[in-house]
Scaffold this active site. Structure first.
Site, PDB file in Angstrom:
ATOM      1  N   GLY A   1      -8.028 -28.304  -6.865  1.00 17.82           N
ATOM      2  CA  GLY A   1      -9.476 -27.983  -6.935  1.00 17.82           C
ATOM      3  C   GLY A   1     -10.293 -29.106  -7.187  1.00 17.82           C
TER       4      GLY A   1
ATOM      5  N   ASP B   1     -10.762 -23.781 -18.534  1.00 16.92           N
ATOM      6  CA  ASP B   1     -10.697 -22.385 -18.582  1.00 16.92           C
ATOM      7  C   ASP B   1      -9.841 -22.324 -20.017  1.00 16.92           C
ATOM      8  OD1 ASP B   1     -11.073 -19.629 -18.072  1.00 16.92           O
ATOM      9  OD2 ASP B   1      -9.204 -19.519 -17.047  1.00 16.92           O
TER      10      ASP B   1
ATOM     11  N   LYS C   1     -15.711 -23.341 -19.253  1.00 13.33           N
ATOM     12  CA  LYS C   1     -15.922 -22.200 -19.766  1.00 13.33           C
ATOM     13  C   LYS C   1     -15.191 -21.942 -21.126  1.00 13.33           C
ATOM     14  CE  LYS C   1     -14.285 -19.682 -15.511  1.00 13.33           C
ATOM     15  NZ  LYS C   1     -13.393 -18.854 -15.093  1.00 13.33           N
TER      16      LYS C   1
ATOM     17  N   ASP D   1     -11.173 -22.313  -5.889  1.00 11.40           N
ATOM     18  CA  ASP D   1     -10.642 -21.421  -4.638  1.00 11.40           C
ATOM     19  C   ASP D   1     -10.261 -19.966  -5.568  1.00 11.40           C
ATOM     20  OD1 ASP D   1      -8.440 -22.150  -6.438  1.00 11.40           O
ATOM     21  OD2 ASP D   1      -7.190 -21.026  -5.053  1.00 11.40           O
TER      22      ASP D   1
ATOM     23  N   ARG E   1     -12.637 -22.801  -0.992  1.00 10.66           N
ATOM     24  CA  ARG E   1     -12.750 -24.334  -1.574  1.00 10.66           C
ATOM     25  C   ARG E   1     -13.874 -25.086  -0.879  1.00 10.66           C
ATOM     26  NH1 ARG E   1      -8.404 -25.108  -4.939  1.00 10.66           N
ATOM     27  NH2 ARG E   1      -6.360 -24.199  -4.410  1.00 10.66           N
TER      28      ARG E   1
HETATM   29  P1  IMP Z   1      -6.649 -23.471 -17.815  1.00  8.77           P
HETATM   30  O1  IMP Z   1      -5.367 -23.895 -17.710  1.00  8.77           O
HETATM   31  O2  IMP Z   1      -6.926 -21.958 -18.031  1.00  8.77           O
HETATM   32  O3  IMP Z   1      -7.840 -24.425 -18.510  1.00  8.77           O
HETATM   33  O4  IMP Z   1      -6.927 -23.349 -16.210  1.00  8.77           O
HETATM   34  C1  IMP Z   1      -7.613 -24.536 -15.555  1.00  8.77           C
HETATM   35  C2  IMP Z   1      -7.422 -24.544 -13.945  1.00  8.77           C
HETATM   36  O5  IMP Z   1      -7.530 -22.915 -13.601  1.00  8.77           O
HETATM   37  C3  IMP Z   1      -8.296 -24.971 -13.178  1.00  8.77           C
HETATM   38  O6  IMP Z   1      -7.882 -26.312 -12.979  1.00  8.77           O
HETATM   39  C4  IMP Z   1      -8.795 -24.169 -12.047  1.00  8.77           C
HETATM   40  O7  IMP Z   1      -7.608 -24.891 -11.005  1.00  8.77           O
HETATM   41  C5  IMP Z   1      -8.272 -22.835 -12.515  1.00  8.77           C
HETATM   42  N1  IMP Z   1      -9.530 -22.113 -12.660  1.00  8.77           N
HETATM   43  C6  IMP Z   1      -9.996 -21.682 -14.003  1.00  8.77           C
HETATM   44  N2  IMP Z   1     -11.127 -21.081 -13.718  1.00  8.77           N
HETATM   45  C7  IMP Z   1     -11.505 -20.866 -12.448  1.00  8.77           C
HETATM   46  C8  IMP Z   1     -12.704 -20.229 -11.715  1.00  8.77           C
HETATM   47  O8  IMP Z   1     -13.354 -19.788 -12.389  1.00  8.77           O
HETATM   48  N3  IMP Z   1     -12.443 -20.524 -10.550  1.00  8.77           N
HETATM   49  C9  IMP Z   1     -11.150 -20.883  -9.634  1.00  8.77           C
HETATM   50  N4  IMP Z   1     -10.413 -21.676 -10.438  1.00  8.77           N
HETATM   51  C10 IMP Z   1     -10.343 -21.506 -11.874  1.00  8.77           C
HETATM   52 MG    MG Z   2      -7.674 -27.419 -11.309  1.00  7.49          MG
END
Ligand code: IMP
Ligand code: MG
Length: 175
Positions: A44, A103, A131, A159, A165
């Site tokens: 990403g 996230d 977020k 994505d 992307r």
């Molecule tokens: P986490 O481990 O839940 O913090 O997720 C992080 C990863 O999830 C990021 O590096 C993104 O690749 C993916 N991600 C989280 N939210 C989104 C979104 O809204 N759209 C696309 N990818 C997301």
């Molecule tokens: Mg990512």
């Protein structure tokens, strides 16, 4: 994915430009004499990272890892897989991790823990977007671009099932 997917602009390319300018200025102040290693998390981050590093006019090196916590679709699986590991030795280096979006924080908590064991001189985090509502693991973001709502976002590297992307703005994906 339904063929009814609708895209609403959340962050325009103009706003992304200003955001990346500000992050680059802050990073320049702190790292211009440190020969840092910027460590991007694929896939990403590729768009943000390439915009960011072209604003950094001092010696630095670039490395990537590829992590995956999503199966397909929009929910994290909660398990982080290292799909591509570091090639460079980070011991004694000033490492700045660069991420597109935080996230739940699970991906970053895993990676920062992994990197700390390799004894970098310093370890900080730059994220284009956050977020915070969704956080499950605490993560300290040293350089943050934008706080975003709890919506699924695509574009500017982000994505949904590998699509979108390439879009130059960030959109809310509504299905
Ligand atoms: P986490 O481990 O839940 O913090 O997720 C992080 C990863 O999830 C990021 O590096 C993104 O690749 C993916 N991600 C989280 N939210 C989104 C979104 O809204 N759209 C696309 N990818 C997301
Ligand atoms: Mg990512």
């Amino acid at each position: 994915m339904s063929s009814q997917a609708k895209l609403q602009v959340l962050v325009s390319r103009a706003e992304l430009n200003t955001t990346v300018d500000k992050l680059a200025a802050a990073i320049t102040r702190d790292y211009n004499d440190k020969n840092p290693l910027l460590l991007g998390i694929l896939k990403g981050v590729f768009v943000f990272m390439s915009d960011l590093v072209r604003r950094l006019d001092f010696p630095l090196e670039i490395e990537f890892v590829r992590l995956s916590s999503y199966g397909s679709g929009q929910e994290t699986s909660g398990k982080v897989k290292m799909m591509q590991d570091l090639e460079l030795n980070i011991e004694g280096r000033h490492v700045l991790v660069v991420e597109d979006i935080i996230d739940t924080g699970i991906t970053l908590a895993f990676l920062l823990d992994y990197l700390k064991k390799k004894k970098p001189a310093s370890l900080k985090l730059c994220a284009l977007s956050d977020k915070p509502v969704r956080r499950r693991m605490p993560v300290k973001i040293d350089y943050l671009g934008l706080t975003v709502p709890d919506k699924f976002l695509v574009g500017y590297g982000l994505d949904c099932d590998e699509k979108y992307r390439n879009l130059p703005d960030i959109y809310v994906l509504e299905e």
